[in-house]
Design a protein around this motif. Structure first.
Motif, PDB file in Angstrom:
ATOM      1  N   ILE A 188     -22.511  19.687 -24.628  1.00  0.00           N
ATOM      2  CA  ILE A 188     -21.080  20.023 -24.701  1.00  0.00           C
ATOM      3  C   ILE A 188     -20.253  18.867 -24.158  1.00  0.00           C
ATOM      4  O   ILE A 188     -19.298  18.395 -24.790  1.00  0.00           O
ATOM      5  CB  ILE A 188     -20.774  21.309 -23.898  1.00  0.00           C
ATOM      6  CG1 ILE A 188     -21.431  22.529 -24.536  1.00  0.00           C
ATOM      7  CG2 ILE A 188     -19.257  21.521 -23.795  1.00  0.00           C
ATOM      8  CD1 ILE A 188     -21.357  23.777 -23.666  1.00  0.00           C
ATOM      9  N   LEU A 189     -20.615  18.394 -22.977  1.00  0.00           N
ATOM     10  CA  LEU A 189     -19.843  17.339 -22.331  1.00  0.00           C
ATOM     11  C   LEU A 189     -19.890  16.040 -23.129  1.00  0.00           C
ATOM     12  O   LEU A 189     -18.870  15.356 -23.294  1.00  0.00           O
ATOM     13  CB  LEU A 189     -20.365  17.107 -20.911  1.00  0.00           C
ATOM     14  CG  LEU A 189     -20.130  18.255 -19.926  1.00  0.00           C
ATOM     15  CD1 LEU A 189     -20.824  17.968 -18.602  1.00  0.00           C
ATOM     16  CD2 LEU A 189     -18.637  18.487 -19.697  1.00  0.00           C
ATOM     17  N   ALA A 190     -21.077  15.681 -23.640  1.00  0.00           N
ATOM     18  CA  ALA A 190     -21.196  14.441 -24.405  1.00  0.00           C
ATOM     19  C   ALA A 190     -20.340  14.480 -25.659  1.00  0.00           C
ATOM     20  O   ALA A 190     -19.604  13.524 -25.956  1.00  0.00           O
ATOM     21  CB  ALA A 190     -22.660  14.193 -24.768  1.00  0.00           C
ATOM     22  N   THR A 191     -20.413  15.566 -26.408  1.00  0.00           N
ATOM     23  CA  THR A 191     -19.670  15.612 -27.674  1.00  0.00           C
ATOM     24  C   THR A 191     -18.171  15.689 -27.449  1.00  0.00           C
ATOM     25  O   THR A 191     -17.391  15.077 -28.192  1.00  0.00           O
ATOM     26  CB  THR A 191     -20.144  16.799 -28.531  1.00  0.00           C
ATOM     27  OG1 THR A 191     -20.060  18.013 -27.782  1.00  0.00           O
ATOM     28  CG2 THR A 191     -21.576  16.605 -28.983  1.00  0.00           C
ATOM     29  N   GLU A 192     -17.737  16.420 -26.432  1.00  0.00           N
ATOM     30  CA  GLU A 192     -16.301  16.509 -26.159  1.00  0.00           C
ATOM     31  C   GLU A 192     -15.746  15.164 -25.698  1.00  0.00           C
ATOM     32  O   GLU A 192     -14.660  14.755 -26.115  1.00  0.00           O
ATOM     33  CB  GLU A 192     -16.028  17.591 -25.111  1.00  0.00           C
ATOM     34  CG  GLU A 192     -16.288  19.011 -25.586  1.00  0.00           C
ATOM     35  CD  GLU A 192     -15.218  19.541 -26.531  1.00  0.00           C
ATOM     36  OE1 GLU A 192     -14.111  18.964 -26.571  1.00  0.00           O
ATOM     37  OE2 GLU A 192     -15.488  20.543 -27.236  1.00  0.00           O
ATOM     38  N   MET A 193     -16.484  14.459 -24.862  1.00  0.00           N
ATOM     39  CA  MET A 193     -16.030  13.152 -24.379  1.00  0.00           C
ATOM     40  C   MET A 193     -16.005  12.142 -25.520  1.00  0.00           C
ATOM     41  O   MET A 193     -15.030  11.394 -25.693  1.00  0.00           O
ATOM     42  CB  MET A 193     -16.952  12.664 -23.262  1.00  0.00           C
ATOM     43  CG  MET A 193     -16.569  11.323 -22.650  1.00  0.00           C
ATOM     44  SD  MET A 193     -15.127  11.425 -21.566  1.00  0.00           S
ATOM     45  CE  MET A 193     -15.163   9.780 -20.809  1.00  0.00           C
ATOM     46  N   LEU A 194     -17.053  12.107 -26.330  1.00  0.00           N
ATOM     47  CA  LEU A 194     -17.092  11.163 -27.439  1.00  0.00           C
ATOM     48  C   LEU A 194     -15.992  11.438 -28.455  1.00  0.00           C
ATOM     49  O   LEU A 194     -15.361  10.508 -28.972  1.00  0.00           O
ATOM     50  CB  LEU A 194     -18.461  11.208 -28.116  1.00  0.00           C
ATOM     51  CG  LEU A 194     -19.584  10.482 -27.377  1.00  0.00           C
ATOM     52  CD1 LEU A 194     -20.931  10.805 -27.996  1.00  0.00           C
ATOM     53  CD2 LEU A 194     -19.349   8.972 -27.378  1.00  0.00           C
ATOM     54  N   GLU A 195     -15.764  12.703 -28.756  1.00  0.00           N
ATOM     55  CA  GLU A 195     -14.688  13.027 -29.702  1.00  0.00           C
ATOM     56  C   GLU A 195     -13.340  12.565 -29.159  1.00  0.00           C
ATOM     57  O   GLU A 195     -12.515  12.016 -29.883  1.00  0.00           O
ATOM     58  CB  GLU A 195     -14.670  14.533 -29.985  1.00  0.00           C
ATOM     59  CG  GLU A 195     -13.655  14.932 -31.045  1.00  0.00           C
ATOM     60  CD  GLU A 195     -13.671  16.411 -31.367  1.00  0.00           C
ATOM     61  OE1 GLU A 195     -12.910  16.815 -32.271  1.00  0.00           O
ATOM     62  OE2 GLU A 195     -14.416  17.172 -30.730  1.00  0.00           O
ATOM     63  N   ALA A 196     -13.121  12.762 -27.858  1.00  0.00           N
ATOM     64  CA  ALA A 196     -11.858  12.336 -27.254  1.00  0.00           C
ATOM     65  C   ALA A 196     -11.688  10.823 -27.294  1.00  0.00           C
ATOM     66  O   ALA A 196     -10.558  10.325 -27.363  1.00  0.00           O
ATOM     67  CB  ALA A 196     -11.784  12.835 -25.809  1.00  0.00           C
ATOM     68  N   LEU A 197     -12.810  10.095 -27.257  1.00  0.00           N
ATOM     69  CA  LEU A 197     -12.759   8.634 -27.278  1.00  0.00           C
ATOM     70  C   LEU A 197     -12.933   8.061 -28.682  1.00  0.00           C
ATOM     71  O   LEU A 197     -13.182   6.867 -28.851  1.00  0.00           O
ATOM     72  CB  LEU A 197     -13.828   8.057 -26.345  1.00  0.00           C
ATOM     73  CG  LEU A 197     -13.591   8.334 -24.852  1.00  0.00           C
ATOM     74  CD1 LEU A 197     -14.727   7.758 -24.022  1.00  0.00           C
ATOM     75  CD2 LEU A 197     -12.252   7.751 -24.391  1.00  0.00           C
ATOM     76  N   GLY A 198     -12.799   8.918 -29.695  1.00  0.00           N
ATOM     77  CA  GLY A 198     -12.727   8.426 -31.060  1.00  0.00           C
ATOM     78  C   GLY A 198     -14.043   8.138 -31.729  1.00  0.00           C
ATOM     79  O   GLY A 198     -14.054   7.572 -32.823  1.00  0.00           O
TER      80      GLY A 198
END
Length: 477
Positions: free
Chosen positions: A144-154
Motif C-alpha cells: 500500500i505504502l509503496a504504490t501510494e508513494m510512487l503514484e504521488a511521485l509520478g
C-alpha cells in the motif's frame, strides 16, 4: 452486482472483459482461491475503484469478491495463474509462474484501457513449489505504502486495490513469526511479463510467440517506432520499441523518486511499462548510488544506481526471446534507444519534480548535474532536497546558476508551504506497522495514505513520454 455501476460523478460504467482468454490456453492455468478462516476488510481503494466502475460496491460485496473471490459479473469465470520463466538475479529459472497469486478479473478503465485485477497471497497454484501461497499482512501494508508513494511521485505503477486480513498465522524466516496474513488485490495495466516471452522461447513456441506479440500490441498500444527504425513494420520489432520506451521512463521515474525496487528480475517486468510487485523496496535516506533494498542482494546487482542498467538488460532478454520470430539487427536498433530515452526522461521528470518548465536538453542536463552534486555533497535526503528547492527557492552557488532563467511552474499548492515534505523512510514504515501489529491501530496508515495523496495533488500529473497514458485525474479523496 449490477453491470451499470457508476463512479461518484456518475459517468464510469463497470465494463468487464475476458480478453486474456485469447491466449490463456497456453499462457495460464485455471486455479481456485484459498478458503480463508476469516475475511476482514483493511483497505479498499475507492479512488482506483471509481475509475473502473466498482466504487459503489458495499463492503459486503467487496469482501465477497476480494476476500472470497466470487467472480465479477461478466469477467473471468475462474482465476488464472499465469505461466512464465525468468532471470532471477541474472540466473535463469524455468520453474516459476504465479505461485501465490492469479489474474482474477479484467475490465476497462475510465480512459478505455484494459485493466487486470490480480492477487497476491490468494493460495497455492501449480507454480507454488514449496511455498504456502500466502502473504503477510505486513507485506500487504508495505505494498500500500509503496504504490501510494510512487503514484504521488509520478511513477507508472500498479495500485493496491484491496487488502483483506485472512486470519491465518504465518511462519516466515525474515520477520518475527507467527505473523498475520492477508490477501491483496492490485489493479494493473496488464500482467504480461518479459518472462512470459522467455518461456515461449525456451519451449520454441513460435506461433504462440507471434500470438502474444499481437495480443500485447492490441491491448497495450503505443506510437510506432521512429521513421528511420529498421524493421519498423514487423510486430515483434514494434513491441520491443514500445517496451524499451516504457522501461526507460520507468527507470527514470525510480531514479527521480529516489526509489529502490529491490528485485528487478525479468519475471517482475510488465511489458506495459507499469511497475509492480513490491517486496524489499526502500526509499533513499541519502543520495547513494550503491544503496540496496534487498538484504539478499549481496552483489548490489539492483542497487539504486544500477536500476537503469538492470532494466536495459531485461529489455535485452526480451529481444533475445523475440529472436524466435524476428531478425536481430532491428531488435538491436530498438535496444540502442534505451540510453538516450532514459536521459530525456530523467531530465523531464527532474524539472517536473522541481516545479520548473523545461528550457531544452542543455539546460536540463546542467540542472540535473548541479542538483546531483548538491544532493551528494550536502548529504540531502532526496525528498527534502526537492521540497526545499521547489521552483528554484533556496538554491545557492552552482545550483542557483543552473536555475537561472527557469520559470517556476507549480509551487502554489499549500503543500509546498508546509514544514517538511512527505517521505517514506524505513523507520516510518516500521512505526506504521508497529501500530497495526501491537494495537491494531490503522490510523497512522490511513493518515499516511491521505498525506501522500495530498502530495500527489501538489505535484500534479507527471510528464509522460509519447504514447504513455497516465491515470486520469481521480475524484478528490
Amino acid at each position: 452486482m449490477q453491470s451499470d455501476l457508476q463512479d461518484a460523478a456518475g459517468n464510469v460504467p463497470y465494463r468487464p472483459q475476458r480478453t486474456i482468454e485469447e491466449v490463456s490456453a497456453w499462457l495460464a492455468d485455471p486455479v481456485d482461491a484459498a478458503d480463508f478462516p476469516q475475511t476482514v476488510l483493511r483497505f479498499r481503494n475507492d479512488r482506483a475503484a471509481a475509475q473502473v466502475g466498482l466504487a459503489d460496491l458495499t463492503d459486503e460485496q467487496w469482501l465477497a469478491h476480494f476476500g472470497g473471490f466470487e467472480p465479477l459479473e461478466g469477467s473471468l469465470p475462474r482465476p488464472l495463474a499465469l505461466r512464465y520463466h525468468g532471470h532471477q538475479f541474472r540466473t535463469y529459472n524455468p520453474e516459476i509462474g504465479d505461485g501465490r497469486g492469479f489474474l482474477f478479473a479484467q475490465l476497462r478503465s475510465r480512459n478505455g484501457r484494459l485493466m487486470d485485477l490480480g492477487t497476491k497471497g490468494s493460495g497455492t497454484t501449480l507454480w507454488s513449489r514449496s511455498g504456502d501461497g500466502r502473504l503477510t499482512l505486513k507485506g500487504a501494508m508495505r505494498e500500500i505504502l509503496a504504490t501510494e508513494m510512487l503514484e504521488a511521485l509520478g511513477a507508472y505503477t500498479s495500485r493496491t486495490f484491496s487488502v483483506v486480513e485472512t486470519g491465518e498465522a504465518l511462519e516466515r524466516g525474515d520477520e518475527p513469526s507467527p505473523t498475520r496474513s492477508a490477501v491483496m488485490t492490485r489493479l494493473s495495466h496488464g500482467h504480461i511479463r518479459i518472462g512470459s516471452f522467455q518461456r515461449l522461447l525456451a519451449l520454441e513456441e513460435s506461433e504462440h510467440m507471434e500470438a502474444l506479440v499481437a495480443y500485447c500490441l492490441k491491448n497495450f498500444p503505443g506510437p510506432p517506432p521512429p521513421g528511420d527504425a529498421p524493421g519498423r513494420s514487423e510486430p515483434a520489432v514494434q513491441l520491443l520499441h514500445l517496451v524499451v520506451e516504457r522501461m526507460a521512463d520507468l527507470a527514470a521515474s525510480y531514479m527521480v523518486a529516489g526509489f529502490v525496487h529491490g528485485v528487478l528480475n525479468t519475471d517482475n517486468m510488465n511489458i506495459s511499462g507499469e511497475s509492480f510487485d513490491y517486496g524489499p523496496w526502500r526509499w533513499l535516506p541519502r543520495w547513494e548510488p550503491g544503496f540496496t533494498a534487498a538484504y539478499f542482494d549481496h552483489q548490489g546487482l539492483y542497487a539504486f544506481g544500477r536500476q537503469p542498467e538492470a532494466m536495459h538488460w531485461n529489455c535485452g532478454q526480451l529481444a533475445v526471446a523475440l529472436r524466435l520470430v524476428a531478425d536481430a539487427p532491428p531488435l538491436i536498433a530498438a535496444l540502442e534507444r534505451f540510453g538516450p530515452l532514459y536521459a530525456e526522461n530523467v531530465a523531464r521528470r527532474w524539472c517536473w519534480r522541481l516545479g520548473v518548465q523545461s528550457r531544452g536538453p542543455e539546460a536540463e542536463a546542467a540542472l540535473v548535474a548541479a542538483s546531483e552534486k548538491e544532493l551528494r555533497e550536502g548529504g540531502w535526503q532526496p525528498d527534502a532536497f526537492f521540497f526545499a528547492h521547489r521552483g528554484g527557492r533556496g538554491a545557492e552557488g552552482e545550483l542557483a546558476a543552473a536555475f537561472e532563467n527557469y520559470e517556476p511552474a507549480g509551487a502554489d499548492h499549500p503543500y509546498w508551504n508546509g514544514d517538511a515534505p512527505e517521505s517514506m523512510l524505513i523507520e516510518e514504515v516500521e512505526a506504521i506497522w508497529s501500530a497495526i501489529d501491537r494495537e491494531d491501530d490503522w490510523g497512522p496508515l490511513n493518515a499516511k495514505v491521505e498525506a501522500l495523496r495530498q502530495m500527489g495533488e501538489a505535484h500534479g500529473p507527471a510528464p509522460m513520454p509519447a504514447g504513455h497514458v497516465s491515470y486520469p485525474a481521480a475524484p478528490a479523496s
